[in-house]
Every structure is written in C-alpha cells, then in structure tokens.
Design a protein around this motif. Structure first.
Motif, PDB file in Angstrom:
ATOM      1  N   ARG A 101      36.876 122.728  98.233  1.00 46.10           N
ATOM      2  CA  ARG A 101      36.525 123.652  99.314  1.00 46.10           C
ATOM      3  C   ARG A 101      37.666 123.904 100.286  1.00 46.10           C
ATOM      4  NH1 ARG A 101      30.549 123.655  99.962  1.00 46.10           N
ATOM      5  NH2 ARG A 101      29.771 122.360  98.288  1.00 46.10           N
ATOM      6  N   ARG A 102      38.728 123.098 100.211  1.00 43.01           N
ATOM      7  CA  ARG A 102      39.854 123.243 101.130  1.00 43.01           C
ATOM      8  C   ARG A 102      41.162 123.097 100.358  1.00 43.01           C
ATOM      9  NH1 ARG A 102      36.657 119.226 102.597  1.00 43.01           N
ATOM     10  NH2 ARG A 102      35.162 119.525 104.271  1.00 43.01           N
ATOM     11  N   LEU A 103      42.139 123.899 100.737  1.00 39.72           N
ATOM     12  CA  LEU A 103      43.461 123.853 100.092  1.00 39.72           C
ATOM     13  C   LEU A 103      44.533 123.668 101.156  1.00 39.72           C
ATOM     14  CD1 LEU A 103      43.866 126.842  97.568  1.00 39.72           C
ATOM     15  CD2 LEU A 103      44.171 124.421  97.079  1.00 39.72           C
ATOM     16  N   PRO A 104      45.327 122.592 101.072  1.00 41.84           N
ATOM     17  CA  PRO A 104      46.482 122.500 101.963  1.00 41.84           C
ATOM     18  C   PRO A 104      47.463 123.622 101.610  1.00 41.84           C
ATOM     19  CG  PRO A 104      46.022 120.389 100.899  1.00 41.84           C
ATOM     20  CD  PRO A 104      45.190 121.417 100.206  1.00 41.84           C
ATOM     21  N   VAL A 105      48.092 124.180 102.626  1.00 38.82           N
ATOM     22  CA  VAL A 105      49.068 125.247 102.424  1.00 38.82           C
ATOM     23  C   VAL A 105      50.453 124.653 102.685  1.00 38.82           C
ATOM     24  CG1 VAL A 105      49.775 127.571 103.081  1.00 38.82           C
ATOM     25  CG2 VAL A 105      47.341 126.919 103.205  1.00 38.82           C
ATOM     26  N   VAL A 106      51.300 124.702 101.656  1.00 38.25           N
ATOM     27  CA  VAL A 106      52.595 124.033 101.706  1.00 38.25           C
ATOM     28  C   VAL A 106      53.708 125.049 101.476  1.00 38.25           C
ATOM     29  CG1 VAL A 106      54.023 122.266 100.603  1.00 38.25           C
ATOM     30  CG2 VAL A 106      51.567 121.884 100.879  1.00 38.25           C
ATOM     31  N   GLU A 107      54.741 124.938 102.316  1.00 39.13           N
ATOM     32  CA  GLU A 107      55.921 125.792 102.171  1.00 39.13           C
ATOM     33  C   GLU A 107      57.150 124.892 102.233  1.00 39.13           C
ATOM     34  OE1 GLU A 107      56.950 130.214 103.639  1.00 39.13           O
ATOM     35  OE2 GLU A 107      56.404 128.831 105.239  1.00 39.13           O
ATOM     36  N   ASN A 108      57.975 124.943 101.202  1.00 41.16           N
ATOM     37  CA  ASN A 108      59.173 124.094 101.115  1.00 41.16           C
ATOM     38  C   ASN A 108      58.832 122.616 101.300  1.00 41.16           C
ATOM     39  OD1 ASN A 108      60.858 126.392 100.804  1.00 41.16           O
ATOM     40  ND2 ASN A 108      60.840 126.677 103.016  1.00 41.16           N
ATOM     41  N   GLY A 109      57.710 122.183 100.722  1.00 35.64           N
ATOM     42  CA  GLY A 109      57.305 120.789 100.776  1.00 35.64           C
ATOM     43  C   GLY A 109      56.631 120.362 102.066  1.00 35.64           C
ATOM     44  N   HIS A 110      56.524 121.261 103.033  1.00 39.20           N
ATOM     45  CA  HIS A 110      55.944 120.921 104.328  1.00 39.20           C
ATOM     46  C   HIS A 110      54.582 121.576 104.521  1.00 39.20           C
ATOM     47  CE1 HIS A 110      59.557 118.935 105.750  1.00 39.20           C
ATOM     48  NE2 HIS A 110      60.235 119.902 105.149  1.00 39.20           N
ATOM     49  N   LEU A 111      53.657 120.815 105.091  1.00 41.22           N
ATOM     50  CA  LEU A 111      52.328 121.336 105.399  1.00 41.22           C
ATOM     51  C   LEU A 111      52.444 122.370 106.508  1.00 41.22           C
ATOM     52  CD1 LEU A 111      49.202 120.964 104.976  1.00 41.22           C
ATOM     53  CD2 LEU A 111      49.309 119.432 106.966  1.00 41.22           C
TER      54      LEU A 111
END
Length: 147
Positions: A101-111
């Motif tokens: 139900r939830r997805l962490p959003v990661v950019e360049n390894g960072h939350l």
C-alpha cells in the motif's frame, strides 16, 4: 499524466538503526501513520529498510521483544521502491503486483518521499488504477487470513 513526485508525501517521518521498537511505535502513534522508513544515520537519507505497525506486532510484540529491541529486529530490508519520475499509473501497478500500500520514493539512493495508494486515488488520473490496486491487495490480504 501525473508523476509520483507530484503526489508523494515529502515530509516523511523516519527512524535509524539507532532507534528502538518503542521509538518507532511512538512516531507512528504521534503522526497517525503505520509505515516508517529506516534511513542510514551516517548518510541521513539513504534508505535501508522500513517498519510497519504490523511488523511491530508480528515481529516485535508477538515474539516477546521488549520496546528496547533494535529496529533491525523487526524491519523489512527488502523494499520495493520507485523513482519520483515514475508515472502514477506505473506506481499503482507496482503496488498491485507486490501487494503493498506504500512505496518509498528514492532518488540517487536517497529517500525523497513516500507515496501511498490514497495519494494515487487523490491524483484522479489514476483513480481507476489505484482502486484496482487496492481491490487486488485487499483480496490477497483477505485470502491470506482465510488459510
């Protein structure tokens, strides 16, 4: 078509491996949330896991772990995540496929945020997909409890 970055929550409450089960539970209670990402203390925002309210019960309380137990004892470290540039329909499909139900959003390894099914439903463009994802996840969840 909306992207995840337009719908995600950026103000995420997080814990680190230095925190314990009790501290994660307090964060959940104070913020009325059931999902807390675990980030690397040294790196600040590098995603290394997540804890859900269910993790606290099943892996913590039911296993007679005290509140002082380490987060690492109850967290999930095999996470499905997405990029802020993912389109909302694809995020809904990922959630349905993985029954989450939830997805962490990661950019360049960072939350950088978390997106929930509710965020997708509010995005209107994906209301049908989010509804379908929720339906599939709920069906799967109900079937697990029947066996």
């Amino acid at each position: 078509m909306k992207q995840v970055r337009e719908l995600m929550s950026e103000d995420c409450k997080t814990v680190t491996l230095q925190d314990n089960i009790y501290e994660a539970a307090v964060i959940m209670a104070e913020n009325d949330i059931g999902f807390v990402p675990v980030v690397d203390q040294g790196n600040g925002s590098s995603l290394i896991g997540a804890v859900t309210d269910r993790d606290l019960v099943v892996r913590g309380y039911a296993q007679k772990r005290p509140g002082s137990s380490a987060i690492s004892e109850v967290m999930s470290d095999h996470l499905i995540s997405t990029s802020p540039d993912t389109d909302a329909e694809e995020a809904a499909a990922i959630m349905a496929q993985h029954q989450i139900r939830r997805l962490p959003v990661v950019e360049n390894g960072h939350l950088v945020g978390v997106i929930a099914l509710g965020d997708l439903a509010l995005g209107n463009t994906t209301e049908q997909n989010a509804g379908q994802a929720l339906s599939e996840i709920s069906e799967h969840h109900d079937q697990q409890h029947l066996h």
